[in-house]
Design a protein around this motif. Structure first.
Motif, PDB file in Angstrom:
ATOM      1  N   VAL A   1       0.889  -1.262  -0.013  1.00 26.74           N
ATOM      2  CA  VAL A   1       0.071  -0.186   0.206  1.00 26.74           C
ATOM      3  C   VAL A   1       0.939   1.373   0.175  1.00 26.74           C
ATOM      4  O   VAL A   1       1.801   1.355   1.059  1.00 26.74           O
ATOM      5  N   THR A   2       0.778   2.110  -1.073  1.00 29.95           N
ATOM      6  CA  THR A   2       1.535   3.261  -1.084  1.00 29.95           C
ATOM      7  C   THR A   2       0.726   4.444  -1.351  1.00 29.95           C
ATOM      8  O   THR A   2      -0.242   4.562  -1.879  1.00 29.95           O
ATOM      9  N   LYS A   3       0.983   5.649  -0.560  1.00 31.82           N
ATOM     10  CA  LYS A   3       0.453   6.933  -0.624  1.00 31.82           C
ATOM     11  C   LYS A   3       0.747   7.552  -1.792  1.00 31.82           C
ATOM     12  O   LYS A   3       2.022   7.931  -2.104  1.00 31.82           O
TER      13      LYS A   3
ATOM     14  N   ASN B   1      -6.189  10.765   1.342  1.00 29.76           N
ATOM     15  CA  ASN B   1      -5.341  10.759   0.443  1.00 29.76           C
ATOM     16  C   ASN B   1      -5.654   9.485  -0.619  1.00 29.76           C
ATOM     17  O   ASN B   1      -6.547   8.684  -0.554  1.00 29.76           O
ATOM     18  N   VAL B   2      -5.097   9.780  -1.704  1.00 30.38           N
ATOM     19  CA  VAL B   2      -5.279   8.868  -2.673  1.00 30.38           C
ATOM     20  C   VAL B   2      -4.202   7.685  -2.510  1.00 30.38           C
ATOM     21  O   VAL B   2      -2.854   8.225  -2.232  1.00 30.38           O
ATOM     22  N   TRP B   3      -4.254   6.335  -2.718  1.00 24.95           N
ATOM     23  CA  TRP B   3      -3.651   5.289  -2.375  1.00 24.95           C
ATOM     24  C   TRP B   3      -3.636   4.420  -3.383  1.00 24.95           C
ATOM     25  O   TRP B   3      -4.418   4.334  -4.297  1.00 24.95           O
TER      26      TRP B   3
ATOM     27  N   TYR C   1      -6.167   1.870  -7.199  1.00 23.04           N
ATOM     28  CA  TYR C   1      -5.898   3.060  -6.717  1.00 23.04           C
ATOM     29  C   TYR C   1      -7.341   3.147  -5.724  1.00 23.04           C
ATOM     30  O   TYR C   1      -8.345   2.884  -6.262  1.00 23.04           O
ATOM     31  N   PHE C   2      -7.152   4.024  -4.681  1.00 17.81           N
ATOM     32  CA  PHE C   2      -8.225   4.060  -3.827  1.00 17.81           C
ATOM     33  C   PHE C   2      -8.243   5.346  -3.036  1.00 17.81           C
ATOM     34  O   PHE C   2      -6.948   5.853  -2.910  1.00 17.81           O
ATOM     35  N   ILE C   3      -9.221   5.987  -2.239  1.00 16.43           N
ATOM     36  CA  ILE C   3      -9.326   6.769  -1.532  1.00 16.43           C
ATOM     37  C   ILE C   3      -9.578   6.256   0.078  1.00 16.43           C
ATOM     38  O   ILE C   3     -10.321   5.633   0.342  1.00 16.43           O
ATOM     39  N   SER C   4      -8.540   6.954   1.001  1.00 17.22           N
ATOM     40  CA  SER C   4      -8.462   6.458   2.469  1.00 17.22           C
ATOM     41  C   SER C   4      -7.817   7.456   3.291  1.00 17.22           C
ATOM     42  O   SER C   4      -7.159   8.313   3.066  1.00 17.22           O
ATOM     43  N   SER C   5      -8.521   7.534   4.579  1.00 21.08           N
ATOM     44  CA  SER C   5      -7.997   8.201   5.629  1.00 21.08           C
ATOM     45  C   SER C   5      -6.651   7.707   6.478  1.00 21.08           C
ATOM     46  O   SER C   5      -6.327   8.199   7.485  1.00 21.08           O
ATOM     47  N   ARG C   6      -6.281   6.199   6.183  1.00 18.20           N
ATOM     48  CA  ARG C   6      -5.392   5.758   6.825  1.00 18.20           C
ATOM     49  C   ARG C   6      -3.987   6.216   6.757  1.00 18.20           C
ATOM     50  O   ARG C   6      -3.684   7.328   5.899  1.00 18.20           O
ATOM     51  N   GLY C   7      -3.214   6.123   7.909  1.00 24.13           N
ATOM     52  CA  GLY C   7      -1.749   6.780   8.113  1.00 24.13           C
ATOM     53  C   GLY C   7      -1.635   8.236   8.162  1.00 24.13           C
ATOM     54  O   GLY C   7      -0.876   8.658   7.962  1.00 24.13           O
ATOM     55  N   THR C   8      -3.103   8.918   8.667  1.00 21.75           N
ATOM     56  CA  THR C   8      -2.722  10.156   9.064  1.00 21.75           C
ATOM     57  C   THR C   8      -3.209  10.262  10.286  1.00 21.75           C
ATOM     58  O   THR C   8      -4.206   9.689  11.045  1.00 21.75           O
TER      59      THR C   8
END
Length: 325
Positions: free
Chosen positions: A27-29, A317-319, A304-311
């Motif tokens: 998984v990459t931001k 962000n788009v991941w 590709y997807f949108i998520s609030s993970r890692g913040t």
């Protein structure tokens, strides 16, 4: 336009980029919340009783979760770029940047955009907000100019999508609920194709779409509106599904749906795939943050997807993640 649900689970889990169940996904931001405000999903924890077959809000009644069904992320036909919505001066507009995450983002619209799709003809097809109960379908070149070419008006039209850039499918919402229409750009023919919403065309006569049952669950259907054939792909008493799209190889259908996060035991949005014959439903993401608007890469090897993970501040962000099954 869209209220954003902020989960109430432990921050420590939220700030992780992935969880153990996602091992191997890489998984990459792609975007940076400090420079880009990516529009996240509308997600509610309590079921609204009016959400039934006559609404375009996806969800699971048993899971007591519902979510909006606008598309706010797209990948260019050649896979080199992505487009997403960002908010500025209380309006949502489309930004385009390299799918690698390098370089600057370029704003391509200057209106108020509800959702959009990136056509194979190089145009962005958008649903433009006009009023509380009015939105129109327009198109704009993805790379140059600011002229918007109007396709529909005086209705509540959203979810534009196209297979070849010649026929534009979209959702029209009226007093009878959501239905899917097509517009032929060459002939001007406008056709009411079927009930449902969020069309994802796989040819000029077939599309995947979402439908809600009277009981309150969202299902994925395949509709051939020329031959009048409708096939149920996936339905689950405990889950709802939306945002269906066929992989470039034609072997998998990408979905988003609700699932209970193992770390918080709360319903959440995650990403799934399923075979076109309705078998091998597989959950790909397990993070307690909502994972939303999944999109295939051009070669089908990444999602590709949108998520609030890692913040730390629940910023979206788009991941990107690998896909291999």
């Amino acid at each position: 336009m869209a209220a954003i649900w902020i989960p109430t689970f432990a921050k420590k889990v939220q700030e992780e980029e992935y969880v153990v169940e996602e091992s191997g996904l890489n998984v990459t931001k792609i975007t940076d919340e400090e420079a880009n405000s990516v529009i996240g999903p509308s997600v509610g924890k309590n079921w609204i009783k009016t959400n039934s077959a006559n609404t375009a809000i996806a969800g699971s009644k048993k899971g007591k979760i519902q979510w909006g069904t606008t598309r706010t992320l797209a990948v260019s036909p050649d896979g080199s770029e992505i487009a997403y919505l960002t908010r500025n001066n209380d309006k949502d507009n489309i930004m385009v940047r390299r799918s690698s995450g390098s370089g600057a983002s370029t704003q391509r619209t200057f209106r108020d955009i509800w959702d959009f799709d990136w056509g194979s003809d190089g145009n962005l097809y958008v649903s433009e907000v006009i009023g509380i109960e009015e939105a129109k379908i327009s198109s704009i070149d993805a790379h140059k100019g600011s002229a918007m070419r109007q396709i529909s008006s005086n209705n509540f039209d959203l979810n534009p999508a196209t297979f070849d850039g010649k026929v534009i499918f979209f959702t029209r919402i009226d007093k009878n609920g959501p239905s899917i229409w097509s517009f032929n750009k060459e002939t001007g023919e406008l056709v009411n194709c079927a009930r449902g919403y969020q069309p994802s065309p796989i040819s000029d006569k077939e599309f995947l779409c979402t439908r809600n049952t009277k009981e309150g669950n969202s299902e994925i259907w395949l509709v051939d509106f020329i031959n009048g054939q409708e096939t149920l792909i996936v339905s689950d008493k405990t889950k709802g599904f939306s945002n269906a799209s066929l992989s470039p190889s034609g072997e998998w259908i990408l979905l988003q749906g609700n699932a209970k996060a193992s770390s918080t035991k709360k319903e959440n949005l995650d990403i799934f795939v399923i075979k076109p014959d309705g078998t091998q439903l597989t959950q790909l993401t397990f993070h307690p943050s909502p994972d939303f608007c999944p999109e295939w890469s051009a070669d089908g090897k990444q999602i590709y997807f949108i998520s609030s993970r890692g913040t730390k501040k629940d910023s979206y962000n788009v991941w990107r993640m690998n896909f291999e099954l």
